[in-house]
Design an enzyme around this catalytic site. Structure first.
Site, PDB file in Angstrom:
ATOM      1  N   GLU A   1      11.948  -7.958   2.088  1.00  0.00           N
ATOM      2  CA  GLU A   1      12.069  -6.853   3.042  1.00  0.00           C
ATOM      3  C   GLU A   1      11.046  -7.118   4.130  1.00  0.00           C
ATOM      4  O   GLU A   1       9.876  -7.344   3.837  1.00  0.00           O
ATOM      5  CB  GLU A   1      11.804  -5.512   2.356  1.00  0.00           C
ATOM      6  CG  GLU A   1      11.900  -4.308   3.293  1.00  0.00           C
ATOM      7  CD  GLU A   1      11.580  -2.996   2.576  1.00  0.00           C
ATOM      8  OE1 GLU A   1      11.936  -2.861   1.387  1.00  0.00           O
ATOM      9  OE2 GLU A   1      10.960  -2.122   3.201  1.00  0.00           O
TER      10      GLU A   1
ATOM     11  N   GLU B   1       7.198  -3.074  -4.126  1.00  0.00           N
ATOM     12  CA  GLU B   1       5.941  -2.588  -3.512  1.00  0.00           C
ATOM     13  C   GLU B   1       5.065  -1.831  -4.507  1.00  0.00           C
ATOM     14  O   GLU B   1       4.391  -0.859  -4.161  1.00  0.00           O
ATOM     15  CB  GLU B   1       6.259  -1.745  -2.272  1.00  0.00           C
ATOM     16  CG  GLU B   1       6.995  -2.545  -1.202  1.00  0.00           C
ATOM     17  CD  GLU B   1       7.475  -1.709  -0.022  1.00  0.00           C
ATOM     18  OE1 GLU B   1       7.040  -0.548   0.106  1.00  0.00           O
ATOM     19  OE2 GLU B   1       8.300  -2.218   0.763  1.00  0.00           O
TER      20      GLU B   1
END
Length: 360
Positions: A290, A191
């Site tokens: 994820e 991320e």
């Protein structure tokens, strides 16, 4: 139960030694010295989208090592679906902890469970919510300047020595898995295109070319340390930007450092996830590394997610759902997700001795 391990093993016995390659093209890990099992899994995974069914590995997050990690999530999913996830995730980095020694934020006591999971037909994913080396410990969500970032990359600084200490302990944990022959999906620095982790951007969708270059340098530093210095030949490297931010491919460190590209995707509409085509443009196997719902939590229908994979994201090789209230077991459609003809579960990829054959 619609799928049984016995059926899978029967196929193994029938086809072992006689299975023809799925194509003339063999896909190798980026580490040329990867152990043979890791090479086999990489090639097998890369060709999953060529199958007509049994082509997307299920996955679940088991928690943060020595804090929330347990096999509870596997048990919940098995109770809800009759199946266990093919991939089980643990996070070594408890980067929010304020400790006397920054290396105390790293823990790998989940390894014993990951080794057992591997031996019973699963595949582990290890991620890192890494403490911020700009500080003595903790601060994984504390933004830093580019000057501070450079200090972290400099091995002669206090910050650089903290990073090296962190990497050394992480490598110790991964070495335990290597010594047991365990292949690991390794997902560092995820991320990065978001503004919430120290290694990423500092402003919402605010591009910073210097920051992007520093990130790439950090990623490559970690890769070289794990691969060259520590000789970890059991890792498959996963690059996973956030689906809800821009610049997904800008941080990409290069095809020589990444085995799998993925998205960390939290969504209300699984048919409207951003970034799939961008990730495919990098020419690597794709995964939802994820994932989970960001709305309708507790009533989200995971049947819609697997249907969206089939219809909109067919190159997906695996998904890994988050735990607790985001888990399929805490929402709707868990059985539809795990019993779908496209879904591969624990015991259907690996039996501790050989990969299931790749049959067209």
């Amino acid at each position: 139960m619609l799928k049984k391990l016995a059926v899978c093993l029967s196929i193994v016995l029938l086809l072992l030694g006689a299975a023809s390659p799925i194509s003339a093209h063999t896909v190798y890990p980026v580490n040329p010295n990867a152990q043979q099992t890791t090479k086999d899994i990489m090639n097998w995974l890369a060709h999953l989208p060529n199958r007509s069914e049994n082509r997307v590995m299920s996955g679940a997050f088991g928690g943060y090592s020595d804090v929330t990690f347990s096999m509870t999530e596997e048990n919940r999913l098995k109770n809800a679906t009759g199946q266990s996830p093919a991939i089980y995730g643990c996070d070594y980095g408890r980067g929010w902890l304020e400790t006397a020694d920054i290396t105390d934020t790293i823990d790998y006591c989940c390894n014993s469970s990951l080794i057992s999971y591997w031996k019973s037909g699963g595949l582990p994913q290890v991620s890192l919510h890494l403490a911020n080396p700009a500080f003595p410990s903790g601060n994984y969500k504390t933004a830093i300047s580019n000057s501070q970032y450079k200090n972290i990359l400099d091995p002669s600084t206090v910050e650089g020595k903290r990073l090296e200490a962190l990497l050394s302990k992480i490598a110790d944990g991964l070495t335990q898995l290597k010594n047991q022959g365990v292949t690991v999906l390794f997902r560092p620095l995820h991320e990065m295109n978001g503004e919430w982790f120290w290694w990423g951007l500092t402003g919402y969708n605010q591009k910073d070319n210097e920051r992007i270059s520093l990130y790439k340098e950090l990623y490559k530093k970690i890769y070289r340390y794990m691969t060259e210095t520590r000789g970890l030949d059991n890792l498959l490297w996963v690059y996973s930007p956030d689906a809800n931010r821009d610049f997904k491919t800008d941080f990409y460190p290069g095809s020589s450092y990444v085995d799998i590209t993925g998205l960390d995707a939290y969504f209300t509409d699984p048919y409207a996830i951003s970034g799939y085509d961008e990730m495919l443009s990098l020419k690597k196997p794709f995964a939802f590394a994820e994932t989970g719902p960001s709305g309708n939590i507790g009533s989200f229908d995971y049947a819609a997610f697997i249907n969206a994979i089939r219809q909109k994201y067919p190159q997906t090789t695996y998904f890994l759902t988050w735990d607790e209230q985001l888990s399929p077991a805490a929402n709707q459609g868990a059985q539809s997700l795990y019993q779908n003809s496209w879904t591969l579960n624990k015991g259907e990829i690996w039996n501790g001795g050989s990969l299931t054959p790749i049959a067209e």
